[in-house]
Structures are given as C-alpha cells and as structure tokens.
Motif scaffolding. Sequence first.
Motif, PDB file in Angstrom:
ATOM      1  N   ALA A  46       0.830  -1.204   0.000  1.00  0.00           N
ATOM      2  CA  ALA A  46       0.000   0.000   0.000  1.00  0.00           C
ATOM      3  C   ALA A  46       0.864   1.253   0.000  1.00  0.00           C
ATOM      4  CB  ALA A  46      -0.933  -0.014   1.202  1.00  0.00           C
ATOM      5  N   TYR A  47       1.889   1.264   0.833  1.00  0.00           N
ATOM      6  CA  TYR A  47       2.798   2.415   0.823  1.00  0.00           C
ATOM      7  C   TYR A  47       3.425   2.599  -0.556  1.00  0.00           C
ATOM      8  CZ  TYR A  47       3.196   4.160   5.654  1.00  0.00           C
ATOM      9  OH  TYR A  47       2.975   4.763   6.859  1.00  0.00           O
ATOM     10  N   LEU A  48       3.919   1.506  -1.144  1.00  0.00           N
ATOM     11  CA  LEU A  48       4.593   1.615  -2.431  1.00  0.00           C
ATOM     12  C   LEU A  48       3.645   2.055  -3.542  1.00  0.00           C
ATOM     13  CD1 LEU A  48       7.057  -1.405  -2.270  1.00  0.00           C
ATOM     14  CD2 LEU A  48       7.570   1.034  -1.952  1.00  0.00           C
ATOM     15  N   CYS A  49       2.368   1.668  -3.454  1.00  0.00           N
ATOM     16  CA  CYS A  49       1.373   2.109  -4.441  1.00  0.00           C
ATOM     17  C   CYS A  49       1.235   3.630  -4.456  1.00  0.00           C
ATOM     18  CB  CYS A  49       0.010   1.486  -4.158  1.00  0.00           C
ATOM     19  SG  CYS A  49      -0.129  -0.227  -4.680  1.00  0.00           S
ATOM     20  N   THR A  50       1.459   4.251  -3.324  1.00  0.00           N
ATOM     21  CA  THR A  50       1.366   5.705  -3.226  1.00  0.00           C
ATOM     22  C   THR A  50       2.725   6.370  -3.407  1.00  0.00           C
ATOM     23  OG1 THR A  50      -0.469   5.472  -1.683  1.00  0.00           O
ATOM     24  CG2 THR A  50       0.593   7.606  -1.757  1.00  0.00           C
ATOM     25  N   VAL A 100      -8.027  -7.226  12.745  1.00  0.00           N
ATOM     26  CA  VAL A 100      -7.339  -6.452  11.714  1.00  0.00           C
ATOM     27  C   VAL A 100      -7.207  -7.313  10.457  1.00  0.00           C
ATOM     28  CG1 VAL A 100      -5.220  -5.231  11.142  1.00  0.00           C
ATOM     29  CG2 VAL A 100      -6.063  -5.200  13.501  1.00  0.00           C
ATOM     30  N   SER A 101      -7.813  -6.841   9.391  1.00  0.00           N
ATOM     31  CA  SER A 101      -7.769  -7.604   8.135  1.00  0.00           C
ATOM     32  C   SER A 101      -6.749  -6.991   7.184  1.00  0.00           C
ATOM     33  CB  SER A 101      -9.144  -7.582   7.472  1.00  0.00           C
ATOM     34  OG  SER A 101      -9.436  -6.279   7.010  1.00  0.00           O
ATOM     35  N   PRO A 102      -6.282  -7.767   6.229  1.00  0.00           N
ATOM     36  CA  PRO A 102      -5.380  -7.208   5.212  1.00  0.00           C
ATOM     37  C   PRO A 102      -6.015  -6.032   4.460  1.00  0.00           C
ATOM     38  CG  PRO A 102      -5.293  -9.589   5.146  1.00  0.00           C
ATOM     39  CD  PRO A 102      -6.412  -9.223   6.095  1.00  0.00           C
ATOM     40  N   ALA A 103      -7.293  -6.117   4.177  1.00  0.00           N
ATOM     41  CA  ALA A 103      -7.950  -5.022   3.456  1.00  0.00           C
ATOM     42  C   ALA A 103      -7.930  -3.736   4.268  1.00  0.00           C
ATOM     43  CB  ALA A 103      -9.388  -5.406   3.115  1.00  0.00           C
ATOM     44  N   ARG A 104      -8.177  -3.834   5.571  1.00  0.00           N
ATOM     45  CA  ARG A 104      -8.134  -2.630   6.413  1.00  0.00           C
ATOM     46  C   ARG A 104      -6.729  -2.042   6.457  1.00  0.00           C
ATOM     47  NH1 ARG A 104     -11.977  -4.108  11.576  1.00  0.00           N
ATOM     48  NH2 ARG A 104     -13.931  -3.916  10.432  1.00  0.00           N
ATOM     49  N   VAL A 105      -5.732  -2.890   6.569  1.00  0.00           N
ATOM     50  CA  VAL A 105      -4.349  -2.403   6.594  1.00  0.00           C
ATOM     51  C   VAL A 105      -4.016  -1.736   5.258  1.00  0.00           C
ATOM     52  CG1 VAL A 105      -1.913  -3.098   6.686  1.00  0.00           C
ATOM     53  CG2 VAL A 105      -3.540  -4.024   8.345  1.00  0.00           C
ATOM     54  N   LEU A 110      -2.809   3.060   2.425  1.00  0.00           N
ATOM     55  CA  LEU A 110      -2.939   3.766   1.153  1.00  0.00           C
ATOM     56  C   LEU A 110      -3.363   5.217   1.388  1.00  0.00           C
ATOM     57  CD1 LEU A 110      -2.705   3.004  -1.889  1.00  0.00           C
ATOM     58  CD2 LEU A 110      -5.174   2.688  -1.861  1.00  0.00           C
ATOM     59  N   LEU A 111      -4.225   5.437   2.376  1.00  0.00           N
ATOM     60  CA  LEU A 111      -4.724   6.779   2.680  1.00  0.00           C
ATOM     61  C   LEU A 111      -3.888   7.507   3.730  1.00  0.00           C
ATOM     62  CD1 LEU A 111      -8.550   6.007   2.785  1.00  0.00           C
ATOM     63  CD2 LEU A 111      -7.265   7.143   0.959  1.00  0.00           C
ATOM     64  N   ASN A 112      -2.807   6.898   4.176  1.00  0.00           N
ATOM     65  CA  ASN A 112      -1.987   7.484   5.228  1.00  0.00           C
ATOM     66  C   ASN A 112      -1.299   8.748   4.709  1.00  0.00           C
ATOM     67  OD1 ASN A 112      -0.158   8.004   7.327  1.00  0.00           O
ATOM     68  ND2 ASN A 112       0.064   5.833   7.774  1.00  0.00           N
ATOM     69  N   PRO A 113      -1.524   9.892   5.356  1.00  0.00           N
ATOM     70  CA  PRO A 113      -0.892  11.135   4.903  1.00  0.00           C
ATOM     71  C   PRO A 113       0.643  11.103   4.964  1.00  0.00           C
ATOM     72  CG  PRO A 113      -2.678  11.603   6.428  1.00  0.00           C
ATOM     73  CD  PRO A 113      -2.473  10.119   6.441  1.00  0.00           C
ATOM     74  N   LYS A 114       1.201  10.195   5.745  1.00  0.00           N
ATOM     75  CA  LYS A 114       2.661  10.075   5.781  1.00  0.00           C
ATOM     76  C   LYS A 114       3.205   9.762   4.392  1.00  0.00           C
ATOM     77  CE  LYS A 114       2.889   8.033  10.422  1.00  0.00           C
ATOM     78  NZ  LYS A 114       3.348   6.821  11.144  1.00  0.00           N
TER      79      LYS A 114
END
Length: 186
Positions: A46-50, A100-105, A110-114
């Motif tokens: 998710a981080y890398l996608c952003t 905690v599911s993979p989808a939630r993580v 993905l939406l993390n402003p960091k």
Amino acid sequence: MPTPEIALAILLLLLTPGPTNTLMMLSGADRGLRASLPLIPVELAAYLCTVVPLTLLAHAASPWLGALRPAIAIIAGLWVLSLAIRLWHVSPHQGDRPLVSPARVFVTTLLNPKALIFGLVLLPATAPAQGFALFTALVVLVAVAWVWIGQRLPSAAGTGLALMRRAAACWLGLLSLGLLAKGFGA
C-alpha cells in the motif's frame, strides 16, 4: 545514497503512532507476531502504491497535488473515523475472525498522509533505487516492531484486549479529527 538525515527522518516518521501502526499493534495483541506477519507485505504494498508514483513524479505533480491535499485529508479522516467506530463496536465474541484484516491495513496505509511526505519530500531527495530499498527495509522493520509491541502488551488477552481496542478507537478518533480539521481548514 540516502543521507543519514533522510534515513532518520523516514524512520522517525514511520515510527510515529498513526492509523497503520495502531492496526499493526492491535493485530500483534490480538493474534501475535507470527499470525500478523502476513500483514507486513500488505502494508508495504500500500505504501509503495502511493510513494513510488509520487516520488517518480514529484516535480511534475507538486503544482496540482497541493490542491488535492484537503480532499485527501478529508477522505483519510473519514476512513480513520470509520475504523475507530468499528473498533469501538467490535464484539468480544467475534470468533476466529481477526480484528485487523489485510484489506483494512491496505486501505488505511494507502490513505496514510505520511505517504505524501515520503513520496513528495523525503524520497525525491535520494537516488530512487537506494531510496526505495531503504524505505522498504524501514517499513518492514517498523511494522515488525509495532506488531511486537502489541504482542508484548500485558493486557493483550481477554478483557485487556477489549480495553486496548477501545483505547485504540479513541486514538484513531483523535487522529481522524486532526485529519478532518486539516482537510476542512485548508
């Protein structure tokens, strides 16, 4: 080669408590380290996608990205608020279903402003391959650390876990208010 200052900035920003770190800690408390390990590649993806597209397009994207920041903050704030509400209302008898599911993580990260700071400020100051390698290693290291912290919390079983979920819900609620304030205040 990333400078030590950039490496330290990436590490400190990743260590900062936020929605993704809260979910990783809760997973560690709920399921333990081994069962939480599959969430780490999800967070990284998710981080890398952003971060990758933002880093590669940092100079071209900067003029219009400023205009999108309020909308991104509002969307992220609403997502984090929905996570907080769901954590608050989790049934203590949810069976074998993990909290905690993979989808939630994935969506939370993905939406993390960091990611905006990583992709538009820190990583563009490095050589791309080396910067992404450093970033990948630090994301994995910090994710393991948060899961380990969650696993080590003394209240990680029974009633203590329910209390921890409520505390995490309150923390996420506060984070969401901050994100929404940034979005509406900009």
